[in-house]
Write a protein that holds these residues in place. Structure first.
Motif, mmCIF file in Angstrom:
data_model
loop_
_atom_site.group_PDB
_atom_site.id
_atom_site.type_symbol
_atom_site.label_atom_id
_atom_site.label_comp_id
_atom_site.label_asym_id
_atom_site.label_seq_id
_atom_site.Cartn_x
_atom_site.Cartn_y
_atom_site.Cartn_z
ATOM 1 N N GLU A 10 -6.849 7.717 3.274
ATOM 2 C CA GLU A 10 -7.073 8.272 1.938
ATOM 3 C C GLU A 10 -5.729 8.467 1.258
ATOM 4 O O GLU A 10 -4.694 8.526 1.929
ATOM 5 C CB GLU A 10 -7.804 9.624 2.046
ATOM 6 C CG GLU A 10 -9.213 9.490 2.573
ATOM 7 C CD GLU A 10 -9.905 10.841 2.732
ATOM 8 O OE1 GLU A 10 -11.123 10.895 2.526
ATOM 9 O OE2 GLU A 10 -9.220 11.827 3.074
ATOM 10 N N PRO A 11 -5.651 8.614 -0.074
ATOM 11 C CA PRO A 11 -6.782 8.473 -1.003
ATOM 12 C C PRO A 11 -7.110 7.010 -1.256
ATOM 13 O O PRO A 11 -6.270 6.132 -1.040
ATOM 14 C CB PRO A 11 -6.244 9.138 -2.276
ATOM 15 C CG PRO A 11 -4.778 8.860 -2.218
ATOM 16 C CD PRO A 11 -4.400 8.930 -0.755
ATOM 17 N N VAL A 12 -8.292 6.758 -1.720
ATOM 18 C CA VAL A 12 -8.698 5.403 -2.078
ATOM 19 C C VAL A 12 -8.452 5.184 -3.570
ATOM 20 O O VAL A 12 -8.922 5.953 -4.408
ATOM 21 C CB VAL A 12 -10.178 5.148 -1.732
ATOM 22 C CG1 VAL A 12 -10.630 3.795 -2.256
ATOM 23 C CG2 VAL A 12 -10.382 5.225 -0.226
ATOM 24 N N ARG A 13 -7.707 4.153 -3.887
ATOM 25 C CA ARG A 13 -7.431 3.804 -5.276
ATOM 26 C C ARG A 13 -8.406 2.722 -5.729
ATOM 27 O O ARG A 13 -9.139 2.143 -4.917
ATOM 28 C CB ARG A 13 -5.994 3.311 -5.412
ATOM 29 C CG ARG A 13 -4.961 4.302 -4.885
ATOM 30 C CD ARG A 13 -3.547 3.807 -5.137
ATOM 31 N NE ARG A 13 -2.560 4.719 -4.579
ATOM 32 C CZ ARG A 13 -1.253 4.608 -4.776
ATOM 33 N NH1 ARG A 13 -0.777 3.607 -5.515
ATOM 34 N NH2 ARG A 13 -0.407 5.474 -4.243
ATOM 35 N N ARG A 14 -8.381 2.408 -7.028
ATOM 36 C CA ARG A 14 -9.295 1.406 -7.573
ATOM 37 C C ARG A 14 -8.550 0.522 -8.547
ATOM 38 O O ARG A 14 -7.626 0.977 -9.253
ATOM 39 C CB ARG A 14 -10.479 2.069 -8.288
ATOM 40 C CG ARG A 14 -11.181 3.164 -7.522
ATOM 41 C CD ARG A 14 -12.459 3.569 -8.230
ATOM 42 N NE ARG A 14 -13.454 2.522 -8.094
ATOM 43 C CZ ARG A 14 -14.368 2.468 -7.120
ATOM 44 N NH1 ARG A 14 -14.400 3.400 -6.200
ATOM 45 N NH2 ARG A 14 -15.244 1.487 -7.064
ATOM 46 N N VAL A 15 -8.971 -0.747 -8.622
ATOM 47 C CA VAL A 15 -8.409 -1.666 -9.609
ATOM 48 C C VAL A 15 -9.440 -2.746 -9.891
ATOM 49 O O VAL A 15 -10.160 -3.192 -8.982
ATOM 50 C CB VAL A 15 -7.086 -2.288 -9.103
ATOM 51 C CG1 VAL A 15 -7.316 -3.201 -7.897
ATOM 52 C CG2 VAL A 15 -6.371 -3.052 -10.212
ATOM 53 N N ALA A 23 -11.859 -1.030 -4.274
ATOM 54 C CA ALA A 23 -11.378 0.232 -3.733
ATOM 55 C C ALA A 23 -10.423 -0.079 -2.586
ATOM 56 O O ALA A 23 -10.745 -0.884 -1.702
ATOM 57 C CB ALA A 23 -12.548 1.071 -3.232
ATOM 58 N N TYR A 24 -9.244 0.552 -2.603
ATOM 59 C CA TYR A 24 -8.260 0.238 -1.579
ATOM 60 C C TYR A 24 -7.411 1.454 -1.239
ATOM 61 O O TYR A 24 -7.229 2.363 -2.053
ATOM 62 C CB TYR A 24 -7.366 -0.922 -2.031
ATOM 63 C CG TYR A 24 -6.475 -0.625 -3.225
ATOM 64 C CD1 TYR A 24 -5.133 -0.281 -3.066
ATOM 65 C CD2 TYR A 24 -6.977 -0.673 -4.534
ATOM 66 C CE1 TYR A 24 -4.324 -0.011 -4.154
ATOM 67 C CE2 TYR A 24 -6.167 -0.406 -5.629
ATOM 68 C CZ TYR A 24 -4.842 -0.074 -5.430
ATOM 69 O OH TYR A 24 -4.037 0.204 -6.510
ATOM 70 N N HIS A 25 -6.906 1.453 -0.040
ATOM 71 C CA HIS A 25 -5.937 2.445 0.410
ATOM 72 C C HIS A 25 -4.550 1.846 0.271
ATOM 73 O O HIS A 25 -4.343 0.658 0.552
ATOM 74 C CB HIS A 25 -6.206 2.798 1.872
ATOM 75 C CG HIS A 25 -5.111 3.586 2.523
ATOM 76 N ND1 HIS A 25 -4.997 4.950 2.399
ATOM 77 C CD2 HIS A 25 -4.070 3.194 3.312
ATOM 78 C CE1 HIS A 25 -3.943 5.369 3.083
ATOM 79 N NE2 HIS A 25 -3.367 4.323 3.643
ATOM 80 N N GLU A 26 -3.594 2.649 -0.166
ATOM 81 C CA GLU A 26 -2.211 2.190 -0.272
ATOM 82 C C GLU A 26 -1.288 3.234 0.323
ATOM 83 O O GLU A 26 -1.490 4.437 0.149
ATOM 84 C CB GLU A 26 -1.827 1.900 -1.719
ATOM 85 C CG GLU A 26 -0.396 1.373 -1.854
ATOM 86 C CD GLU A 26 -0.051 0.861 -3.242
ATOM 87 O OE1 GLU A 26 1.156 0.741 -3.542
ATOM 88 O OE2 GLU A 26 -0.991 0.575 -4.026
ATOM 89 N N ASP A 27 -0.248 2.760 1.013
ATOM 90 C CA ASP A 27 0.725 3.644 1.622
ATOM 91 C C ASP A 27 2.069 2.923 1.642
ATOM 92 O O ASP A 27 2.125 1.696 1.567
ATOM 93 C CB ASP A 27 0.289 4.016 3.042
ATOM 94 C CG ASP A 27 1.008 5.251 3.581
ATOM 95 O OD1 ASP A 27 1.824 5.839 2.846
ATOM 96 O OD2 ASP A 27 0.748 5.609 4.745
ATOM 97 N N LEU A 100 -2.755 -6.349 -8.999
ATOM 98 C CA LEU A 100 -1.719 -5.395 -8.621
ATOM 99 C C LEU A 100 -0.321 -5.897 -8.960
ATOM 100 O O LEU A 100 0.669 -5.212 -8.671
ATOM 101 C CB LEU A 100 -1.822 -5.084 -7.119
ATOM 102 C CG LEU A 100 -3.100 -4.365 -6.686
ATOM 103 C CD1 LEU A 100 -3.121 -4.190 -5.168
ATOM 104 C CD2 LEU A 100 -3.235 -3.011 -7.372
#
Length: 318
Positions: A10-15, A23-27, A100
């Motif tokens: 988490e958190p889950v982002r959106r594009v 919906a995706y996780h980014e780190d 992205l």
């Protein structure tokens, strides 16, 4: 158990990306080298619950999307065919990179995710700086789909044939978690996952398009359903079984219950760039979650392989 059991990405982002709201996780740092981690069926982004933070801590920008039909990813238009064919999965990856603003990335995955990564690596190598693929070359030879394999392996693919029937569609709709559990236990007989781990993944199966996408995927690959017209040209190119020219690290789990490990030679002709094949002791089909260190090491290794290859190709840069 992996260290990430009970944890969440988490958190889950959106594009908005192509036909999807992804919906995706980014780190990791925004300016880090991009690694796109792609999950399989019937799994979710938590296959990378240990891999993603490990790579992010090393300075990589890690992106883990829910594939079409999974998790919080949604189609933008109700009229878009809910295709699960390989061309659609590959096109989704390119659309996500575009959305992205990412020109190139390391693409890493297993099962459906490895197939999507292989499609992009083969057809759009300029978008792929390196490939990590469990079970090697996974582009489907649909023309040869009716060629039988060993009976014991056919038995493991029971759901391929189950999903060809309306009974199979109804069964998946009625109990997607139960179907997943049977597949997980066959795919990974040495993996001691618990109910909480399965429950966490099964949240992704409540997506309203899950059943349609999954059913179409298996019917299309076996020649029982037409592809969506939007992907006809991509499928035509994939029918030629294009080679992969980018640096690649391929993996086989020695405890994979459905895909017997090889030394890499059966798929060698499909890789014309630098390639390293590894076998992972104790790991089954969901290799990133079962052996996260080995999978993260494979991502690091493909980058080393790329650098060595670049120096060989351009010795004047040394």
């Amino acid at each position: 158990m992996s260290a990430g059991d009970g944890q969440r990405l988490e958190p889950v982002r959106r594009v908005h990306a192509g036909v999807l709201d992804v919906a995706y996780h980014e780190d990791g740092p925004a300016d880090g080298e991009v690694v796109l981690l792609l999950h399989g069926f019937p799994y979710d982004i938590h296959s990378y619950v240990d891999v993603a933070p490990a790579l992010a801590a090393e300075g990589f920008r890690v992106i883990v999307p829910h594939l079409r039909g999974h998790g919080a990813t949604r189609f933008l238009d109700p009229a878009t065919p809910r295709s699960g064919q390989q061309a659609a999965l590959g096109a989704d990856v390119v659309a996500l990179l575009d959305a992205l603003g990412i020109r190139r990335a390391v693409l890493a995955g297993y099962d459906w995710g490895a197939r999507a990564a292989c499609v992009v690596a083969a057809l759009w190598p300029e978008r792929c700086t390196g490939l990590v693929s469990v079970n090697s070359y996974l582009i489907q030879d649909i023309a040869a789909a009716m060629t039988p394999i060993r009976p014991d392996l056919e038995a493991g693919f029971w759901y391929f044939y189950y999903f060809l029937t309306e009974r199979g569609r109804a069964g998946l709709a009625a109990d997607p978690r139960g179907v997943a559990e049977v597949i997980w236990r066959r795919n990974s007989p040495a993996w001691p996952f618990d109910d909480a781990t399965l429950d966490r993944a099964a949240e992704a199966f409540t997506n309203p398009d899950y059943v349609d996408v999954v059913i179409h995927s298996y019917r299309h690959r076996l020649g029982y359903a037409p592809g969506a017209p939007a992907y006809a040209e991509i499928e035509r190119r994939l029918a030629a079984m294009p080679v992969i020219t980018v640096p690649a690290v391929t993996l086989d789990g020695l405890a994979d219950g459905n895909f017997p490990a090889t030394d890499g030679s059966p798929s060698a002709a499909h890789f014309t760039g630098p390639r390293l094949h590894l076998q992972v002791t104790g790991a089954g089909h969901n290799l990133p979650q079962e052996a996260p260190k080995d999978f993260a090491d494979a991502v690091r290794e493909v980058i080393h392989l790329r650098h060595a290859w670049s120096e060989d190709e351009h010795p004047d840069r040394r």
